[in-house]
Design a protein around this motif. Structure first.
Motif, PDB file in Angstrom:
ATOM      1  N   ILE A 180       0.867  -1.191   0.000  1.00  0.00           N
ATOM      2  CA  ILE A 180       0.000   0.000   0.000  1.00  0.00           C
ATOM      3  C   ILE A 180       0.897   1.232   0.000  1.00  0.00           C
ATOM      4  CG2 ILE A 180      -1.770   1.324   1.236  1.00  0.00           C
ATOM      5  CD1 ILE A 180      -2.682  -1.263   2.526  1.00  0.00           C
ATOM      6  N   ASN A 181       0.832   2.032  -1.068  1.00  0.00           N
ATOM      7  CA  ASN A 181       1.653   3.239  -1.060  1.00  0.00           C
ATOM      8  C   ASN A 181       0.983   4.351  -0.256  1.00  0.00           C
ATOM      9  OD1 ASN A 181      -0.157   4.747  -2.717  1.00  0.00           O
ATOM     10  ND2 ASN A 181       0.739   3.830  -4.559  1.00  0.00           N
ATOM     11  N   GLY A 182       1.684   5.456  -0.086  1.00  0.00           N
ATOM     12  CA  GLY A 182       1.189   6.553   0.752  1.00  0.00           C
ATOM     13  C   GLY A 182      -0.103   7.154   0.250  1.00  0.00           C
ATOM     14  N   PHE A 183      -0.248   7.296  -1.091  1.00  0.00           N
ATOM     15  CA  PHE A 183      -1.478   7.865  -1.646  1.00  0.00           C
ATOM     16  C   PHE A 183      -2.683   6.987  -1.311  1.00  0.00           C
ATOM     17  CE2 PHE A 183       1.723   9.288  -5.000  1.00  0.00           C
ATOM     18  CZ  PHE A 183       1.918  10.517  -4.393  1.00  0.00           C
ATOM     19  N   GLU A 184      -2.510   5.679  -1.456  1.00  0.00           N
ATOM     20  CA  GLU A 184      -3.597   4.725  -1.168  1.00  0.00           C
ATOM     21  C   GLU A 184      -3.942   4.748   0.331  1.00  0.00           C
ATOM     22  OE1 GLU A 184      -2.609   1.428  -4.658  1.00  0.00           O
ATOM     23  OE2 GLU A 184      -1.618   1.299  -2.694  1.00  0.00           O
ATOM     24  N   PHE A 185      -2.916   4.833   1.160  1.00  0.00           N
ATOM     25  CA  PHE A 185      -3.144   4.860   2.614  1.00  0.00           C
ATOM     26  C   PHE A 185      -3.972   6.082   3.013  1.00  0.00           C
ATOM     27  CE2 PHE A 185      -2.010   6.141   6.930  1.00  0.00           C
ATOM     28  CZ  PHE A 185      -2.205   4.966   7.633  1.00  0.00           C
ATOM     29  N   VAL A 186      -3.617   7.233   2.505  1.00  0.00           N
ATOM     30  CA  VAL A 186      -4.364   8.461   2.844  1.00  0.00           C
ATOM     31  C   VAL A 186      -5.794   8.368   2.325  1.00  0.00           C
ATOM     32  CG1 VAL A 186      -4.495  10.953   2.479  1.00  0.00           C
ATOM     33  CG2 VAL A 186      -2.285   9.875   2.955  1.00  0.00           C
ATOM     34  N   SER A 187      -5.976   7.814   1.130  1.00  0.00           N
ATOM     35  CA  SER A 187      -7.332   7.640   0.573  1.00  0.00           C
ATOM     36  C   SER A 187      -8.180   6.769   1.479  1.00  0.00           C
ATOM     37  CB  SER A 187      -7.254   7.031  -0.829  1.00  0.00           C
ATOM     38  OG  SER A 187      -6.618   7.925  -1.727  1.00  0.00           O
ATOM     39  N   LEU A 188      -7.560   5.690   2.034  1.00  0.00           N
ATOM     40  CA  LEU A 188      -8.276   4.815   2.970  1.00  0.00           C
ATOM     41  C   LEU A 188      -8.669   5.574   4.250  1.00  0.00           C
ATOM     42  CD1 LEU A 188      -6.191   1.524   2.579  1.00  0.00           C
ATOM     43  CD2 LEU A 188      -8.569   1.874   1.868  1.00  0.00           C
ATOM     44  N   LEU A 189      -7.752   6.417   4.737  1.00  0.00           N
ATOM     45  CA  LEU A 189      -8.079   7.220   5.927  1.00  0.00           C
ATOM     46  C   LEU A 189      -9.289   8.118   5.664  1.00  0.00           C
ATOM     47  CD1 LEU A 189      -4.628   8.504   7.328  1.00  0.00           C
ATOM     48  CD2 LEU A 189      -6.059   6.666   8.237  1.00  0.00           C
ATOM     49  N   LYS A 190      -9.281   8.807   4.533  1.00  0.00           N
ATOM     50  CA  LYS A 190     -10.327   9.788   4.237  1.00  0.00           C
ATOM     51  C   LYS A 190     -11.660   9.139   3.900  1.00  0.00           C
ATOM     52  CE  LYS A 190      -7.808  13.316   5.016  1.00  0.00           C
ATOM     53  NZ  LYS A 190      -8.090  14.168   6.192  1.00  0.00           N
ATOM     54  N   SER A 191     -11.650   7.865   3.539  1.00  0.00           N
ATOM     55  CA  SER A 191     -12.912   7.183   3.192  1.00  0.00           C
ATOM     56  C   SER A 191     -13.629   6.618   4.408  1.00  0.00           C
ATOM     57  CB  SER A 191     -12.622   6.049   2.184  1.00  0.00           C
ATOM     58  OG  SER A 191     -11.811   5.040   2.795  1.00  0.00           O
ATOM     59  N   LEU A 212      -2.573  15.642  -2.938  1.00  0.00           N
ATOM     60  CA  LEU A 212      -3.662  16.488  -2.453  1.00  0.00           C
ATOM     61  C   LEU A 212      -5.021  15.885  -2.781  1.00  0.00           C
ATOM     62  CD1 LEU A 212      -2.237  20.028  -3.360  1.00  0.00           C
ATOM     63  CD2 LEU A 212      -2.298  18.939  -1.110  1.00  0.00           C
ATOM     64  N   GLU A 213      -5.115  15.243  -3.984  1.00  0.00           N
ATOM     65  CA  GLU A 213      -6.378  14.595  -4.375  1.00  0.00           C
ATOM     66  C   GLU A 213      -6.702  13.412  -3.470  1.00  0.00           C
ATOM     67  OE1 GLU A 213      -5.734  13.669  -8.433  1.00  0.00           O
ATOM     68  OE2 GLU A 213      -6.144  15.715  -9.163  1.00  0.00           O
ATOM     69  N   SER A 214      -5.679  12.765  -2.956  1.00  0.00           N
ATOM     70  CA  SER A 214      -5.925  11.627  -2.053  1.00  0.00           C
ATOM     71  C   SER A 214      -6.403  12.082  -0.676  1.00  0.00           C
ATOM     72  CB  SER A 214      -4.644  10.788  -1.922  1.00  0.00           C
ATOM     73  OG  SER A 214      -3.647  11.513  -1.216  1.00  0.00           O
ATOM     74  N   GLY A 215      -6.175  13.373  -0.362  1.00  0.00           N
ATOM     75  CA  GLY A 215      -6.648  13.905   0.912  1.00  0.00           C
ATOM     76  C   GLY A 215      -5.572  14.495   1.780  1.00  0.00           C
ATOM     77  N   ALA A 216      -4.326  14.509   1.313  1.00  0.00           N
ATOM     78  CA  ALA A 216      -3.237  15.083   2.107  1.00  0.00           C
ATOM     79  C   ALA A 216      -3.369  16.601   2.173  1.00  0.00           C
ATOM     80  CB  ALA A 216      -1.885  14.706   1.486  1.00  0.00           C
ATOM     81  N   VAL A 217      -2.817  17.194   3.237  1.00  0.00           N
ATOM     82  CA  VAL A 217      -2.910  18.642   3.408  1.00  0.00           C
ATOM     83  C   VAL A 217      -1.590  19.340   3.100  1.00  0.00           C
ATOM     84  CG1 VAL A 217      -4.768  18.518   5.114  1.00  0.00           C
ATOM     85  CG2 VAL A 217      -2.382  18.479   5.882  1.00  0.00           C
ATOM     86  N   ASP A 218      -0.460  18.568   3.047  1.00  0.00           N
ATOM     87  CA  ASP A 218       0.832  19.202   2.785  1.00  0.00           C
ATOM     88  C   ASP A 218       1.860  18.128   2.406  1.00  0.00           C
ATOM     89  OD1 ASP A 218       2.737  21.139   2.496  1.00  0.00           O
ATOM     90  OD2 ASP A 218       2.540  21.937   4.542  1.00  0.00           O
ATOM     91  N   TYR A 219       3.044  18.587   2.037  1.00  0.00           N
ATOM     92  CA  TYR A 219       4.162  17.711   1.642  1.00  0.00           C
ATOM     93  C   TYR A 219       5.412  18.071   2.429  1.00  0.00           C
ATOM     94  CZ  TYR A 219       2.717  14.902  -2.404  1.00  0.00           C
ATOM     95  OH  TYR A 219       2.160  13.948  -3.216  1.00  0.00           O
TER      96      TYR A 219
END
Length: 534
Positions: free
Chosen positions: A61-72, A98-105
């Motif tokens: 699970i990459n970071g983008f997928e992980f954040v998407s799971l959190l936001k869902s 950002l589209e996955s739900g992250a607020v910053d980098y």
């Protein structure tokens, strides 16, 4: 300040150790770490994680997928996710995060000051959000308490109103019987001694009624139920009526009563003549009560005058016992008098001046008291009134003696009254006017009598057992026989509440008379109603 749970997710343990060391200087955070995204998801579900630093490149699970799971997930969609990456800084990767739900980098290699500054900023933001949340909770609780307090106040007002209505009925009903009997006895052959007894009884009943009115007035004012009714009237005539009344009272106590009227006083003003007289009467009555020798003066002066308005000051001065300086303010409080010894010697409820103070406020005026202990006092009421050029005089009530009133011809009346003294008094008065009278003790029997007999008029007490006067009126007015349904009804109300008297008219009553009532007023109401009947 509450600590914030911060999750570090990176598949390399050494990265977690270095990042944890870097963030150790950030205040108010509690660091939780994991190298496994699935384990990290469980940590987020079970713990109150506020911020997650998520590595972008991880197996499975990459970071983008992980954040998407959190936001869902509703349980974790509040978490602020910050992507930590060593890959290109191209815009497409930034947008994907950002589209996955992250607020910053945060970019590797991590800049220590930037990393600490960003995390500190987000921690501060979370603390602000928490503070806002707590304030919103407190505000909601405050609003809930306000609504509850309002409901309790409304319930208290209704209870007080109900108490007033019940007290008014329970006290005024027997007084009505007493006053009625006095009227009856006054029109019978009496010797001089008996006339004196009747006079004393009349004075005692009037004093009792004044005390009751004081208690009801203060209750009505405090509960906001007293309304000021404005009308045009002659202030000079009102003052002359007061002068005529109190000259006799003063003479009985071997006192002089003088009146001084400013020549600039207008003839007519618009205000409440009843309440103005109530204020002045209270001042003069107190002066009479506490003055043993000397004189009492009612002075009316014009303080200011404009084209349409006039500021008038009414001052009552006496040569009585006076008031101690420390007691001046106390006398305007309900149930208080300047000195406990005064209550024992002179009596009274201690409500008069409290009522005056509240009436002055309702009339947008002010009252003032000055006194020299042992020498006398001066009480004044000042307010601004609208001047009136002229107006149509109100019709005056005929004051013909009861015994000289003409008798009614062939009039049958039903009296519904549960109080025996009142029904006895009413029957006697009505029969003296030539009426045929039937008496019942509740509304249900009244309805039965209406079904069995024809009446020219019904007198209905409002509060009765089994069926109230209001219920009985509604049944009678809904009678299938139009002649019976149109029988005029006078309700006898001991309530001082306007809405209860209005409710009588809504129920179908043709007229309302209060307790205690003036027999002449009752006679005129009966005469008017039966003369209209076909």
């Amino acid at each position: 300040m509450k600590h914030v749970n911060l999750l570090i997710l990176d598949d390399k343990e050494e990265n977690i150790i270095s990042l944890s060391a870097l963030l150790s200087e950030v205040d108010h955070i509690n660091i939780i770490s994991s190298t496994d995204p699935n384990e990290a998801l469980k940590i987020c579900w079970k713990n109150d994680i506020a911020i997650a630093l998520v590595d972008v490149q991880m197996p499975e699970i990459n970071g983008f997928e992980f954040v998407s799971l959190l936001k869902s997930n509703p349980k974790t969609n509040h978490i602020m996710a910050i992507m930590v990456t060593a890959i290109s800084k191209e815009d497409r990767y930034l947008l994907k995060g950002l589209e996955s739900g992250a607020v910053d980098y945060l970019y590797k290699p991590l800049h220590p000051e930037i990393t600490v500054a960003k995390v500190t900023s987000f921690v501060r933001q979370i603390h602000i959000q928490e503070e806002i949340k707590q304030k919103n909770i407190a505000l909601e609780e405050s609003q809930r308490q306000l609504i509850l307090a309002k409901e309790e106040a409304e319930e208290a007002r209704r209870s007080k109103e109900s108490f007033l209505a019940n007290m008014s009925h329970e006290i005024r009903t027997p007084i009505n019987g007493i006053v009625g009997i006095i009227h009856i006895l006054r029109n019978t052959p009496l010797n001089n001694e008996q006339h004196d007894w009747i006079k004393r009884l009349d004075n005692a009943s009037n004093s009792l009624l004044l005390i009751i009115n004081d208690i009801l007035d203060i209750s009505k004012i405090d509960s906001g139920m007293m309304k000021i009714e404005y009308e045009n009237f002659s202030i000079r005539k009102k003052l002359m009526d007061i002068d005529n009344f109190f000259k006799i009272k003063a003479l009985d106590r071997n006192l002089a009563f003088e009146m001084d009227i400013d020549p600039q006083l207008p003839e007519y003003i618009r205000s409440s003549p009843i309440r103005i007289q109530q204020i002045i009467d209270n001042f003069v009555s107190n002066a009479l009560k506490f003055t043993e020798e000397g004189k009492i003066t009612l002075q009316t002066s014009v303080v200011d005058q404009a084209a349409s308005q006039c500021t008038i000051k009414f001052t009552v001065t006496d040569t009585g016992i006076g008031i101690k300086p420390e007691a001046i303010e106390k006398i305007f409080l309900a149930f208080e008098q300047g000195d406990d010894g005064i209550t024992k010697k002179y009596g009274g409820t201690g409500l008069g001046l409290a009522i005056v103070k509240r009436l002055a406020d309702l009339l947008h005026g002010k009252i003032e008291a000055k006194s020299a202990y042992g020498e006398g006092s001066a009480f004044s009421f000042q307010a601004t009134f609208e001047k009136v050029d002229n107006f149509r005089q109100e019709e005056t009530i005929d004051t013909t003696a009861i015994s000289s009133l003409h008798k009614f011809d062939n009039v049958r009346i039903l009296v519904a009254e549960d109080n025996e003294l009142n029904s006895f008094m009413l029957v006697h008065i009505l029969k003296s006017w030539g009426c045929e009278v039937d008496v019942v003790k509740n509304g249900r029997i009244a309805v039965e009598y209406i079904n069995q007999h024809d009446y020219d008029l019904i007198m209905m007490d409002t509060h009765m057992p089994v069926m109230s006067g209001f219920e009985a009126i509604q049944e009678i007015k809904a009678h299938p026989n139009p002649h019976k349904a149109n029988t005029p009804i006078i309700t006898i109300s001991a309530s001082v509440l306007q809405h209860e008297q209005a409710a009588a008219y809504e129920a179908g009553a043709d007229s309302v008379i209060g307790k205690p009532f003036d027999p002449l007023d009752l006679y005129q109401k009966i005469d008017k109603l039966i003369s209209k009947r076909v």
